[in-house]
Design a protein around this motif. Structure first.
Motif, PDB file in Angstrom:
ATOM      1  N   LEU A 258       0.825  -1.210   0.000  1.00 25.42           N
ATOM      2  CA  LEU A 258       0.000   0.000   0.000  1.00 25.42           C
ATOM      3  C   LEU A 258       0.853   1.251   0.000  1.00 25.42           C
ATOM      4  CD1 LEU A 258      -2.655  -0.911   2.734  1.00 25.42           C
ATOM      5  CD2 LEU A 258      -3.079  -0.707   0.269  1.00 25.42           C
ATOM      6  N   LYS A 259       0.338   2.299  -0.656  1.00 29.27           N
ATOM      7  CA  LYS A 259       0.881   3.645  -0.517  1.00 29.27           C
ATOM      8  C   LYS A 259       0.521   4.192   0.855  1.00 29.27           C
ATOM      9  CE  LYS A 259      -0.068   5.177  -5.199  1.00 29.27           C
ATOM     10  NZ  LYS A 259      -0.726   6.173  -6.022  1.00 29.27           N
ATOM     11  N   ARG A 260       1.112   5.354   1.175  1.00 31.51           N
ATOM     12  CA  ARG A 260       0.675   6.104   2.344  1.00 31.51           C
ATOM     13  C   ARG A 260      -0.840   6.346   2.223  1.00 31.51           C
ATOM     14  NH1 ARG A 260      -0.726  11.630   1.605  1.00 31.51           N
ATOM     15  NH2 ARG A 260       1.243  11.883   0.470  1.00 31.51           N
ATOM     16  N   ASP A 261      -1.550   6.193   3.339  1.00 32.54           N
ATOM     17  CA  ASP A 261      -2.999   6.378   3.392  1.00 32.54           C
ATOM     18  C   ASP A 261      -3.782   5.284   2.656  1.00 32.54           C
ATOM     19  OD1 ASP A 261      -3.186   8.625   5.056  1.00 32.54           O
ATOM     20  OD2 ASP A 261      -2.748   9.974   3.410  1.00 32.54           O
TER      21      ASP A 261
ATOM     22  N   GLU B  99       5.157  12.452  -0.566  1.00 34.19           N
ATOM     23  CA  GLU B  99       4.843  12.721   0.834  1.00 34.19           C
ATOM     24  C   GLU B  99       5.328  14.126   1.225  1.00 34.19           C
ATOM     25  OE1 GLU B  99       3.384   9.235   0.233  1.00 34.19           O
ATOM     26  OE2 GLU B  99       5.501   9.451  -0.234  1.00 34.19           O
ATOM     27  N   CYS B 100       6.571  14.444   0.886  1.00 35.29           N
ATOM     28  CA  CYS B 100       7.113  15.776   1.209  1.00 35.29           C
ATOM     29  C   CYS B 100       6.316  16.866   0.495  1.00 35.29           C
ATOM     30  CB  CYS B 100       8.591  15.862   0.832  1.00 35.29           C
ATOM     31  SG  CYS B 100       9.660  14.977   1.992  1.00 35.29           S
ATOM     32  N   TYR B 107       6.222  10.997   6.553  1.00 38.89           N
ATOM     33  CA  TYR B 107       6.159   9.737   5.808  1.00 38.89           C
ATOM     34  C   TYR B 107       7.131   9.749   4.625  1.00 38.89           C
ATOM     35  CZ  TYR B 107       1.778   9.377   8.463  1.00 38.89           C
ATOM     36  OH  TYR B 107       0.838   9.336   9.465  1.00 38.89           O
ATOM     37  N   CYS B 108       8.068  10.690   4.598  1.00 40.84           N
ATOM     38  CA  CYS B 108       9.052  10.841   3.501  1.00 40.84           C
ATOM     39  C   CYS B 108       9.587   9.477   3.061  1.00 40.84           C
ATOM     40  CB  CYS B 108      10.214  11.723   3.975  1.00 40.84           C
ATOM     41  SG  CYS B 108      11.572  11.828   2.783  1.00 40.84           S
ATOM     42  N   SER B 109       9.511   9.234   1.759  1.00 43.32           N
ATOM     43  CA  SER B 109       9.898   7.893   1.296  1.00 43.32           C
ATOM     44  C   SER B 109      11.370   7.801   0.923  1.00 43.32           C
ATOM     45  CB  SER B 109       9.004   7.463   0.133  1.00 43.32           C
ATOM     46  OG  SER B 109       8.916   8.482  -0.825  1.00 43.32           O
ATOM     47  N   SER B 291      -0.894   6.043  12.774  1.00 42.64           N
ATOM     48  CA  SER B 291      -0.584   7.438  12.471  1.00 42.64           C
ATOM     49  C   SER B 291       0.747   7.784  13.112  1.00 42.64           C
ATOM     50  CB  SER B 291      -1.697   8.338  13.012  1.00 42.64           C
ATOM     51  OG  SER B 291      -1.417   9.694  12.771  1.00 42.64           O
ATOM     52  N   LEU B 292       1.550   8.559  12.400  1.00 41.15           N
ATOM     53  CA  LEU B 292       2.890   8.921  12.854  1.00 41.15           C
ATOM     54  C   LEU B 292       3.004  10.445  12.940  1.00 41.15           C
ATOM     55  CD1 LEU B 292       5.863   7.859  13.342  1.00 41.15           C
ATOM     56  CD2 LEU B 292       6.244   8.305  10.915  1.00 41.15           C
ATOM     57  N   ILE B 293       3.299  10.971  14.085  1.00 43.61           N
ATOM     58  CA  ILE B 293       3.458  12.419  14.330  1.00 43.61           C
ATOM     59  C   ILE B 293       2.668  13.270  13.326  1.00 43.61           C
ATOM     60  CG2 ILE B 293       5.477  12.414  15.810  1.00 43.61           C
ATOM     61  CD1 ILE B 293       7.292  12.684  13.305  1.00 43.61           C
ATOM     62  N   GLY B 294       3.319  14.224  12.643  1.00 40.93           N
ATOM     63  CA  GLY B 294       2.630  15.053  11.654  1.00 40.93           C
ATOM     64  C   GLY B 294       3.669  15.790  10.828  1.00 40.93           C
ATOM     65  N   GLY B 295       3.262  16.388   9.735  1.00 37.91           N
ATOM     66  CA  GLY B 295       4.186  17.161   8.902  1.00 37.91           C
ATOM     67  C   GLY B 295       4.436  18.533   9.518  1.00 37.91           C
ATOM     68  N   ILE B 296       5.354  19.284   8.905  1.00 37.47           N
ATOM     69  CA  ILE B 296       5.717  20.604   9.443  1.00 37.47           C
ATOM     70  C   ILE B 296       4.502  21.539   9.445  1.00 37.47           C
ATOM     71  CG2 ILE B 296       7.067  22.701   8.966  1.00 37.47           C
ATOM     72  CD1 ILE B 296       8.677  20.489  10.325  1.00 37.47           C
TER      73      ILE B 296
END
Lengths: 348, 348
Positions: A258-261, B99-100, B107-109, B291-296
């Protein structure tokens, strides 16, 4: 009451055999349907053989029903004699809970009335589609588009909506990448519908045996899950994976695809718990979810969608006298892709 | 390079102790921050003790950092000397992956650069917040609202965003019922944020020991999970359950507490697989997700939300000399609700 012909199981070990059952006369809001075709769903076998417990006998299975309206009650407004109609997995619900009010009767919290192996609100056991006639409240009857043949349309009432609903709910459409695990009765219609929705469709099957058929049905790609390379090559590929297979799988391998989400959605219930590793879930906000058939409104939408895209199931039509043999073949996945019983043979 | 004071672990069994480390001089887009406070996250302990493997020593932990901008590079536009700022779990990312680009750098790949126990793109090991100063590219620096004290705000940078992001993503707001499993560092700020978002909040804790605090933090209800009655009474109650506890739970019991379409979201990673039963998933279109933390961008939004609602963490402020003792107390859940190190004590 009317006496009609049917095929029923008298207990969990007996083969299905000819029987006479009773149907109620149509009440004010009822539609009486002459059944022309009924699909064979794996669920029929589970319930006939009491594999989930609680089976009610004698049992007349069948919840992929199509036919012609033969009679309507005094207050019926939605259907008239001669209409081409269908009945799916349930024939009534409480109509008052949040789920029913939201048009998601399949999740009814006060007791859904299943088409068979269930009881009406008045306590009468329900009897399914392996029979001449069925009498159903008009609100639970579906309209079959004119261009769809009634035999090939029958399995849409369970297999079709089982795939259509999660495909819609999880946003399938152009630009989305969808994988379907298993190319059986559920999987093959899932491929057709996902393709018609505009998604890029991949079949994940144990072997490449049915690859050619899969691509013809509309799949863009076809991979064997017996090949470990598959799980390397497809990492992070899909927005949605729908698992139509009840056998135990290494779920975490699929989560990595799976991709993110992305979501891995199960539409069958495996015998054992799904051992899910939280790591891929957390590291990509992924989810494991489930989905059960669809509500009446969505089932009609699915039928209309299939009509508009000229989609029906690939079926093998059988006389009802071959139903026990067909069950054995379903268990061996020896059918392309769904058995449908020609109910005219009930009169033979 | 600048030499600065820090507390570091030289190997996985050594206690943290005073050390001198080097920080780069600010490059054109860098911000140099005088660290005033740093929260202690359970992750710090896992990594210092190499419980997840691959730890890099010497290690300076800490990713809940607040302080004051001391110097800015020639091209910095977002911050100026004297600004109140924070740094969370990561200090760089690839900036080019989907992701970025979607603002979900967590979630940066192509390799997120974590604040410590990681390496910069040039290979330099990263060192965290248990130190005097940190130098970070301005795009990964957050602004702390003027009304939030820097000590109580520090844990927002990890604990706060870890809860805020799934609460937002799964649609928390007025009319929604949210449960938080565990009332520790993560849980307590989750209760405050969910309450401020307008949801009806329930704490599910092992015992009723912290009930009074929980209600004061904003919970509407508080239940003990050691009481089997809890799982009967709360069936079908919640839209969202966030599990902040890493210990093994009977997940299926919690799935039963969800409404149709509800989600059970894990924000920690238990040591063992989660054995999920497909039945409640299918029967209510429920999901288990992570769920992992959050983006900037979302972390800044969370800080601004906390500023607007005057929310920060309930903390116990300690001198850095007590950090090893604090670790032992974290392991016994003996803190209300987060330890924060006063970095002024590093100079003592």
């Amino acid at each position: 009451m009317t006496q009609i012909k049917a095929f029923s199981a008298v207990n969990e070990t007996a083969p299905l055999s000819a029987a006479t059952i009773e149907r109620r006369l149509p009440k004010d809001n009822d539609v009486s349907i002459n059944i022309e075709y009924c699909g064979i769903c794996h669920t029929d076998i589970h319930q006939v053989r009491n594999e989930w417990g609680g089976s009610i006998y004698p049992m007349v299975p069948g919840h992929e029903i199509t036919g012609i309206v033969a009679e309507v009650g005094a207050k019926v407004t939605k259907f008239k004699v001669g209409d081409r109609v269908g009945v799916g997995c349930f024939v009534d619900s409480c109509r008052t809970c949040t789920e029913c009010k939201d048009g998601l009767e399949q999740y009814c919290s006060n007791g859904l009335v299943l088409t068979y192996n269930s009881t009406e609100h008045d306590g009468t056991p329900t009897m399914g589609g392996y029979s001449e006639k069925i009498v159903v409240n008009e609100d639970y009857v579906l309209r079959i588009p004119a261009n769809l043949p009634l035999d090939a349309a029958a399995p849409l009432l369970c297999a079709g909506i089982t795939l259509y609903s999660p495909l819609r709910h999880w946003g399938t459409g152009r630009g989305k990448k969808v994988a379907i695990i298993g190319l059986g009765g559920l999987g093959h219609i899932g491929v057709k519908i996902a393709h018609a929705m505009g998604a890029e469709v991949t079949v994940l099957s144990q072997s490449l045996k049915k690859k050619e058929e899969g691509l013809k049905l509309g799949a863009d790609h076809y991979y064997a899950t017996s090949d470990p390379e598959t799980f390397t090559e497809l990492q992070g590929r899909f927005d949605l994976i729908i698992n139509t297979v009840s056998a135990a799988l290494d779920w975490n391998l699929y989560l990595n695809l799976l991709k993110r989400d992305g979501a891995l959605v199960v539409v069958g219930i495996p015998d054992t718990n799904i051992p899910v590793n939280a790591f891929p879930l957390v590291m990509g906000r992924k989810s494991v979810a489930g989905s059960l058939i669809g509500g009446i409104k969505e089932t009609q939408e699915m039928l209309d969608f299939c009509g508009a895209h000229n989609i029906a199931c690939d079926i093998e039509l059988i006389p009802i006298q071959k139903v026990n043999e067909a069950y054995e073949r379903v268990l061996k996945s020896d059918v392309k892709f769904r058995f449908v019983i020609d109910m005219a043979t009930l009169k033979a």
